[in-house]
Design an enzyme around this catalytic site. Sequence first.
Site, PDB file in Angstrom:
ATOM      1  N   GLU A 278       0.824  -1.211   0.000  1.00  0.00           N
ATOM      2  CA  GLU A 278       0.000   0.000   0.000  1.00  0.00           C
ATOM      3  C   GLU A 278       0.862   1.268   0.000  1.00  0.00           C
ATOM      4  OE1 GLU A 278      -2.721  -0.677   3.319  1.00  0.00           O
ATOM      5  OE2 GLU A 278      -4.013  -1.867   2.014  1.00  0.00           O
ATOM      6  N   ASP A 357      -8.469  -9.078   4.191  1.00  0.00           N
ATOM      7  CA  ASP A 357      -8.195  -7.954   5.081  1.00  0.00           C
ATOM      8  C   ASP A 357      -9.217  -7.839   6.206  1.00  0.00           C
ATOM      9  OD1 ASP A 357      -7.027  -5.746   6.109  1.00  0.00           O
ATOM     10  OD2 ASP A 357      -7.456  -4.407   4.448  1.00  0.00           O
ATOM     11  N   GLU A 385     -12.402  -2.221  12.426  1.00  0.00           N
ATOM     12  CA  GLU A 385     -12.485  -1.519  11.153  1.00  0.00           C
ATOM     13  C   GLU A 385     -13.662  -2.002  10.300  1.00  0.00           C
ATOM     14  OE1 GLU A 385      -8.907  -1.734   8.804  1.00  0.00           O
ATOM     15  OE2 GLU A 385      -9.830  -0.715   7.091  1.00  0.00           O
TER      16      GLU A 385
HETATM   17  C1  GCU Z   1      -6.117  -2.212   6.043  1.00  0.00           C
HETATM   18  C2  GCU Z   1      -6.447  -0.863   6.598  1.00  0.00           C
HETATM   19  C3  GCU Z   1      -5.295   0.093   6.474  1.00  0.00           C
HETATM   20  C4  GCU Z   1      -4.026  -0.537   7.036  1.00  0.00           C
HETATM   21  C5  GCU Z   1      -3.763  -1.871   6.368  1.00  0.00           C
HETATM   22  C6  GCU Z   1      -2.601  -2.632   6.964  1.00  0.00           C
HETATM   23  O1  GCU Z   1      -6.058  -2.163   4.646  1.00  0.00           O
HETATM   24  O2  GCU Z   1      -7.584  -0.337   5.953  1.00  0.00           O
HETATM   25  O3  GCU Z   1      -5.636   1.263   7.184  1.00  0.00           O
HETATM   26  O4  GCU Z   1      -2.942   0.298   6.847  1.00  0.00           O
HETATM   27  O5  GCU Z   1      -4.899  -2.690   6.529  1.00  0.00           O
HETATM   28  O6  GCU Z   1      -2.854  -3.621   7.652  1.00  0.00           O
HETATM   29  O7  GCU Z   1      -1.460  -2.282   6.751  1.00  0.00           O
END
Ligand code: GCU
Length: 661
Positions: A278, A357, A385
């Site tokens: 990400e 996730d 979440e």
């Molecule tokens: C999820 C979450 C993110 C977080 C990511 C992670 O996608 O929405 O906010 O950073 O997990 O576990 O790194």
Amino acid sequence: MPLPVPVLPEGVDPAWLPPAAFRSVGGRRTLIRGSGPLVETVHGEVADACRRFGGRVVRGAEPGDGAYDLVLDLGVHDLGDEDYTVAREGGTTTVTAFGGRGLLYGLFHLVRLGEAAFSGAWTPKTHRPALTLRMLDHWDNVAVHPVMGQVERGYAGGSLFWEDGRARDELDRVRAYGRLLAACGINALSVNNVNVHATEARLLTDRLDEVAAIAGALRPYGVRTHLSVSFASPVMLGGLPTADPLDEAVRGWWAEATRRVYEAIPDFGGYVVKADSEGQPGPFAYGRSHAEGANLLAAALEPFGGTVHWRAFVYDHRQDWRDRTTDRARAAYDHFVPLDGEFADHAVLQVKHGPMDFQVREPVSPLIGAMPRTRLAVELQVTQEYTGQQRHTCWLGPMWSEVLRFRIQQGSTVGESARGGLVAVSNVGDDPFWTGHPLAQANLYTFGRLAWQPDAEPGAVLDEWIALTFPDAPARLADGLHAVLDGSWRTYEKYTAPLGVGFMVQPGHHYGPSVEGYEYSPWGTYHFADRDGIGVERGVTGGTGFAGQYGTPWAELYESPKTCPDELLLFFHHVPYGHVLKSGKTVVQHIYDTHFEGVEEVEEARAVWASLAGLVDPARHARVTERYEEQLRSAREWRDQVNSYFFRASGVPDERGRRIH
Ligand code: GCU
């Protein structure tokens, strides 16, 4: 000198350690033997209980020197640092331990037992944690992030650690937090977000003193501090031209930075790294593998006994939704299994429990059973979440228990495979109730207890939490609390995304329904609903092949819609709306029924909660009542959007003729 018990700031809820929980430990003649910082913590605890409930504490004498009701004895040499033995004979209850943590955990064991700790006689029994690392990851930012705020995916106010762009000066609350964590067995904590932004990157170097202050506040309760670091630190902080893990200067930079960390925090636990995930930097930029990346940090930590927790959450977050061959669920396995055996001893691969996730229902990640030569830690998400964001009552104990008891490989459960520990994303903030929703405290407590004993019965853990948190609860209150929490995860599952298909949340913040919210996005989270059917075909034959990542018997079981468990059907298969489930219902009728039921169950839980007014303190009762109003509103919205969507897509009416829009 006994360490005074941390003082809770005015108005902060004592959670599962209200003074009354110590009634049975107070009022006794207690002998404490042994020395070391955690013995002072234990002494402080017993002294505090005696101050409230009578009794006295003696240090150091021989057990035969007087009559004692309780002996807490440090120094038995055949136990591990966290183990303890409890016994009761001739009117004396004894806890023996070798390490300070063991003594502290033994004391909390007695607190959990209450009066039963001081009646009858029992033969010695040794308790030891199944997993040596039981850790919380705080996704806390030091500087408020423009999109994610102070705590990423945090639903309990600001950070306990950071305020106004730096570590809090006043750390009493952090001390009290360490105490709560010790009482449920948690022994490690990472103080900042896995997404490491510019300010937070500097905690590793010029802002290390702030981390050291927090570590100092957690240490008296046996909680070790860890830090999330950026893989690009040598460039960001050290001014080097590269962060290539095979570059000598880079290795030297990490070795020196880590040496300084241990100078400031001698019992530092290690690093947490989210790399090539990400948008976070990682070894791919240099054509290096994730084992090479992780081993770089492991080598820097090894001389001091520290560990790098390297996250396996690596996938393509810029996928083309038109491309049906790429499957995000496959990604962790595809990236990491070829590296089995290449990770250094001081590297732990941290794997999310499911392949996607943290959805309300996912299969167990096949990666967990596929890397026998790697130390794995399993990651859970206590912060809600995707499970109601601490506005909905959703106790996750049963889900985690299913995951931990799942036999992922021959002879081994997930709990047994997690040799590197159990880690969870914390749900705590500076909210007076710690977790926003007061009942979400049960999730944090349950996580700690399951990390200690992954095969524990979750319902019994829930009752333990209830008994500690509400020490004088009449049966009606204890039963009511159990009733509203016990089935709440399944209720949540009923009114949200069906049969394991996941997502259907509003993009970005992830609260509330949006059936197609992620359908045409780059995130790799699709359900492919059309007028004929729904689900993702993940079989080896005709699908993405994901089912083939499992061993026997799961690969075979998941491969066919005939044998795939109902609750995961749409995760593994695209089926027509008229497909008949093992329950005997069609998929579309199942969707309608569960969504109506889910809302009815929230209505019932809300009524049970209302009936408990007068038995719970007014502030807590009011807070939960307000959350139930929102949960009901939201559950109805989920029901109506999901049912209307599938009614419109399929044209199939509800058998029972209920109102669908
Ligand atoms: C999820 C979450 C993110 C977080 C990511 C992670 O996608 O929405 O906010 O950073 O997990 O576990 O790194």
